[in-house]
Design a protein around this motif. Structure first.
Motif: not given
Length: 145
Positions: A40-41, A51-59, A99-103
């Motif tokens: 994410x960073x 450009x930020x997307x959820x990480x598939x391995x973490x999901x 969502x907080x990281x996206x903000x």
């Protein structure tokens, strides 16, 4: 194998060692959380919030953690309820931390670590570790109780 077998062959294979499986999945989830934050960073630095997307391995590890905790609930009711509540809290916290990281990325400020998810993860690890590694503290526990 437990006296009541809801899942048959799965209970025979994993039923006696479910605490260790749950501990391994919690630890794997923490590793994927670290990798997801790094991702994410990098994504925020390159393309911002869009450009930020959820990480598939973490999901996947989050979903697997919920499923394993629910399976643990079918085998050990008391420990399973506590573990499932902690895991669901972790799951919800992870959702809102993203969502907080996206903000933060939209506001062009440095991304913080997901502190709430880290705290929830450590609390879950503490409880699951206690459940799975109780044999380590059992002599002290029985001396006190």
């Amino acid at each position: 194998m437990p006296p009541v077998s809801l899942f048959g062959p799965l209970d025979a294979l994993v039923g006696d060692h479910i605490e260790y499986v749950l501990l391994a999945v919690v630890l794997a989830n923490q590793v994927t959380r670290i990798l997801a934050h790094r991702q994410h960073v990098q994504q925020a630095a390159q393309g911002g919030a869009d450009a930020m997307t959820r990480s598939l391995p973490h999901t996947v590890s989050n979903v697997l953690l919920v499923l394993v905790s629910f399976y643990y609930l079918t085998l050990h009711h008391h420990g399973g309820i506590v573990a499932s509540v902690l895991v669901l809290g972790l799951f919800i916290t992870d959702f809102f931390e993203f969502e907080a990281r996206k903000v933060e990325a939209r506001r062009d400020i440095p991304l913080e670590r997901p502190k709430g998810a880290i705290a929830a993860s450590l609390l879950t690890l503490t409880y699951v570790g206690y459940q799975s590694l109780f044999f380590v503290v059992e002599p002290i526990w029985t001396a006190l109780v």
